[in-house]
Enzyme design. Structure first.
Site, PDB file in Angstrom:
ATOM      1  NE  ARG A 163      42.022 -76.497-130.774  1.00 18.01           N
ATOM      2  CZ  ARG A 163      41.777 -75.788-130.160  1.00 18.01           C
ATOM      3  NH1 ARG A 163      40.388 -75.269-129.485  1.00 18.01           N
ATOM      4  NH2 ARG A 163      42.422 -74.130-130.699  1.00 18.01           N
ATOM      5  CG  HIS A 188      34.504 -73.742-130.595  1.00 13.48           C
ATOM      6  ND1 HIS A 188      34.978 -74.319-131.801  1.00 13.48           N
ATOM      7  CD2 HIS A 188      35.317 -73.785-129.436  1.00 13.48           C
ATOM      8  CE1 HIS A 188      36.568 -74.062-130.973  1.00 13.48           C
ATOM      9  NE2 HIS A 188      36.537 -73.276-129.853  1.00 13.48           N
ATOM     10  CD  GLU A 246      33.933 -75.363-134.938  1.00 13.10           C
ATOM     11  OE1 GLU A 246      33.701 -74.336-133.857  1.00 13.10           O
ATOM     12  OE2 GLU A 246      35.223 -75.992-134.920  1.00 13.10           O
TER      13      GLU A 246
END
Length: 348
Positions: free
Chosen positions: A252, A303, A281
């Site tokens: 994370r 990601h 993000e």
């Protein structure tokens, strides 16, 4: 009888070439059947719109919500109304499920904690080994026209080095099995496991995060994002690490303070970072990440550690099955499901 409504807020797998294509929802329609109406948030300019009233309008009357990177909020649940039966996270992490809020509302919440264990462990290993072997500076130098075996510096012998794993759940253990085979010693820090568990994976448990950071040559993070782990790696922790150590994060983004990491890389407090996750993000949207992204000996991905055709197919089918069983109204169908999220944010 009206069709049951299922809102998938932001399903990335329904987007092709920057445009949403609802005909791609083959798995969901196969599992849920024709009696279910599938909805998504509005999609514009290659992105789902999750920040205005149009999302709430789509949520009205939903029997089930499936979130990907969308945050579960009071407003979203209010918009769905009293008929909402279940909320599911299409992924491993549970921080955006807002488990405490779901508990207050008496709503069951689920995630899919084990669909991409192999993928994340392999991706973590790829980031780590790219750092160890100086793949990025080699690539940049050679494609820039210069052949130089010493570009980026001479790599070290990994079998004489120590791997440190923070968080020893499913993925941490898979990393110990895969990446740990390259290292001479594997250390584990996880205050929620017994000391003996790590030994079954060829690793040794340490009592504090500081001890792991000080002794490890490469540190990789595999803990969930909770109020207790947000900002886990900050300026003090980075100063504890060795100056030639690497930091890897495929868990994370909020586990790491970006300003502290940028400073540590710029000043040579640590040697490099391999990151797959950021907060926000897209790190290009936050100037705090620029010094990190500019570091020449680091490596970054968007990601996607979880991603493979097989993992995506598994996740989609299992989520659709969870929704189907919840809408069927039989508690026995959900009993014992892996991935039930508790009010404290833990998954069981």
């Amino acid at each position: 009888m009206n069709a049951q409504r299922v809102l998938y807020t932001d399903p990335a797998w329904l987007v092709a070439d920057g445009r949403q294509d609802l005909s791609l929802a083959t798995v969901e329609r196969d599992v849920l059947g024709d009696g279910v109406e599938l909805l998504t948030a509005p999609h514009e300019d290659g992105r789902y719109v999750l920040t205005d009233d149009r999302l709430l309008e789509r949520a009205a009357g939903a029997d089930a919500l499936v979130v990907y990177r969308c945050q579960v909020t009071d407003a979203l649940l209010d918009a769905a109304g009293d008929g909402l039966r279940v909320v599911v996270r299409q992924g491993v992490g549970v921080d955006n499920l807002n488990a405490g809020l779901l508990a207050e509302r008496g709503l069951p919440g689920f995630n899919v904690p084990d669909y991409c264990v192999d993928e994340v462990a392999v991706h973590t290993s790829a980031l780590a080994l790219a750092l160890e072997r100086h793949v990025v500076p080699q690539h940049v130098t050679l494609t820039g026209g210069t052949f130089d075996i010493y570009a980026g510096g001479a790599p070290r012998r990994v079998s004489r080095r120590t791997l440190g794993i923070v968080g020893f759940g499913r993925i941490g253990r898979a990393v110990a099995r895969k990446l740990g085979t390259f290292y001479g010693q594997v250390l584990v820090y996880d205050p929620y496991i017994g000391r003996d568990l790590a030994e079954g994976y060829g690793a040794r448990t340490v009592d504090t995060l500081e001890e792991l950071l000080a002794e490890s040559d490469l540190v990789t993070l595999h803990c969930p994002l909770t109020p207790g782990t947000e900002g886990l790696i900050g300026e003090a922790e980075l100063r504890t690490m060795k100056s030639d150590a690497f930091l890897v994060n495929a868990a994370r983004g909020k586990l790491i303070d970006p300003e502290a990491l940028g400073k540590a890389l710029d000043e040579g407090t640590i040697a490099g970072a391999g990151l797959d996750v950021f907060a926000p993000e897209n790190p290009n949207q936050d100037p705090r990440w620029k010094p990190v992204l500019d570091h020449p000996h680091s490596v970054f991905t968007s990601h996607r550690a979880f991603l493979s055709e097989e993992a995506e197919a598994s996740s989609r089918r299992r989520v659709a099955e969870l929704v189907r069983d919840a809408l069927a109204g039989d508690p026995a169908l959900l009993a014992g499901r892996v991935g039930r999220v508790l009010p404290d944010g833990a998954a069981r």
